[in-house]
Design a protein around this motif. Structure first.
Motif, PDB file in Angstrom:
ATOM      1  N   THR A 173      -2.507   1.283   6.641  1.00 53.81           N
ATOM      2  CA  THR A 173      -1.348   2.139   6.879  1.00 53.81           C
ATOM      3  C   THR A 173      -0.404   2.012   5.687  1.00 53.81           C
ATOM      4  O   THR A 173      -0.140   0.890   5.232  1.00 53.81           O
ATOM      5  N   PRO A 174       0.128   3.116   5.140  1.00 54.88           N
ATOM      6  CA  PRO A 174       1.087   3.002   4.041  1.00 54.88           C
ATOM      7  C   PRO A 174       2.246   2.084   4.405  1.00 54.88           C
ATOM      8  O   PRO A 174       2.782   2.143   5.502  1.00 54.88           O
ATOM      9  N   GLY A 175       2.588   1.217   3.457  1.00 60.64           N
ATOM     10  CA  GLY A 175       3.626   0.225   3.693  1.00 60.64           C
ATOM     11  C   GLY A 175       3.071  -1.148   4.000  1.00 60.64           C
ATOM     12  O   GLY A 175       3.793  -2.144   3.976  1.00 60.64           O
ATOM     13  N   THR A 176       1.762  -1.232   4.292  1.00 61.23           N
ATOM     14  CA  THR A 176       1.120  -2.516   4.585  1.00 61.23           C
ATOM     15  C   THR A 176       1.136  -3.404   3.355  1.00 61.23           C
ATOM     16  O   THR A 176       0.911  -2.942   2.234  1.00 61.23           O
ATOM     17  N   ILE A 177       1.383  -4.683   3.559  1.00 62.16           N
ATOM     18  CA  ILE A 177       1.383  -5.653   2.459  1.00 62.16           C
ATOM     19  C   ILE A 177      -0.025  -6.256   2.361  1.00 62.16           C
ATOM     20  O   ILE A 177      -0.561  -6.782   3.337  1.00 62.16           O
ATOM     21  N   LEU A 178      -0.617  -6.163   1.168  1.00 61.48           N
ATOM     22  CA  LEU A 178      -1.931  -6.734   0.898  1.00 61.48           C
ATOM     23  C   LEU A 178      -1.753  -7.958   0.021  1.00 61.48           C
ATOM     24  O   LEU A 178      -0.974  -7.959  -0.917  1.00 61.48           O
ATOM     25  N   ARG A 179      -2.510  -8.992   0.319  1.00 60.82           N
ATOM     26  CA  ARG A 179      -2.413 -10.231  -0.466  1.00 60.82           C
ATOM     27  C   ARG A 179      -3.671 -10.470  -1.235  1.00 60.82           C
ATOM     28  O   ARG A 179      -4.714 -10.096  -0.917  1.00 60.82           O
TER      29      ARG A 179
ATOM     30  N   LEU B 150       0.830  -1.194   0.000  1.00 64.70           N
ATOM     31  CA  LEU B 150       0.000   0.000   0.000  1.00 64.70           C
ATOM     32  C   LEU B 150       0.869   1.251   0.000  1.00 64.70           C
ATOM     33  O   LEU B 150       1.747   1.407   0.837  1.00 64.70           O
ATOM     34  N   LEU B 151       0.624   2.134  -0.960  1.00 69.51           N
ATOM     35  CA  LEU B 151       1.352   3.397  -1.044  1.00 69.51           C
ATOM     36  C   LEU B 151       0.511   4.559  -0.539  1.00 69.51           C
ATOM     37  O   LEU B 151       1.024   5.440   0.136  1.00 69.51           O
ATOM     38  N   GLN B 152      -0.795   4.541  -0.872  1.00 69.68           N
ATOM     39  CA  GLN B 152      -1.638   5.686  -0.539  1.00 69.68           C
ATOM     40  C   GLN B 152      -3.097   5.266  -0.504  1.00 69.68           C
ATOM     41  O   GLN B 152      -3.551   4.466  -1.317  1.00 69.68           O
ATOM     42  N   VAL B 153      -3.847   5.793   0.462  1.00 74.66           N
ATOM     43  CA  VAL B 153      -5.299   5.613   0.534  1.00 74.66           C
ATOM     44  C   VAL B 153      -5.926   6.774  -0.225  1.00 74.66           C
ATOM     45  O   VAL B 153      -5.610   7.934   0.030  1.00 74.66           O
ATOM     46  N   LEU B 154      -6.815   6.455  -1.173  1.00 76.63           N
ATOM     47  CA  LEU B 154      -7.485   7.481  -1.968  1.00 76.63           C
ATOM     48  C   LEU B 154      -8.928   7.563  -1.496  1.00 76.63           C
ATOM     49  O   LEU B 154      -9.779   6.806  -1.940  1.00 76.63           O
ATOM     50  N   SER B 155      -9.200   8.459  -0.578  1.00 75.91           N
ATOM     51  CA  SER B 155     -10.525   8.551   0.018  1.00 75.91           C
ATOM     52  C   SER B 155     -10.786   9.970   0.508  1.00 75.91           C
ATOM     53  O   SER B 155      -9.862  10.705   0.829  1.00 75.91           O
TER      54      SER B 155
END
Length: 68
Positions: free
Chosen positions: A62-68, A45-50
């Motif tokens: 949180t930026p930096g979180t790994i999503l699978r 995750l780089l950025q939340v667009l909301s």
């Protein structure tokens, strides 16, 4: 060095074409996210667009979180 500018970091320090092709906007659990695809197929995750402030308070995004 500190730059005081309204421009984004990518406008000042452009990235290579290979790095840019790995970045995508995706929808995850109803939230729009800007992510970078990693070599193992997962996404970082780089950025939340909301426009909802509560989306930024969610610890799962949180930026930096790994999503699978």
């Amino acid at each position: 060095m500190i730059l005081y500018t309204p421009m984004s970091e990518m406008d000042i320090f452009p990235e290579s074409e290979a790095e840019m092709s790995k970045r995508h906007c995706v929808s995850h659990n109803g939230k729009q996210l800007y992510v970078e695809e990693l070599n193992d197929g997962s996404y970082q995750l780089l950025q939340v667009l909301s426009s909802d402030p509560n989306d930024f308070m969610d610890e799962n995004y949180t930026p930096g979180t790994i999503l699978r």
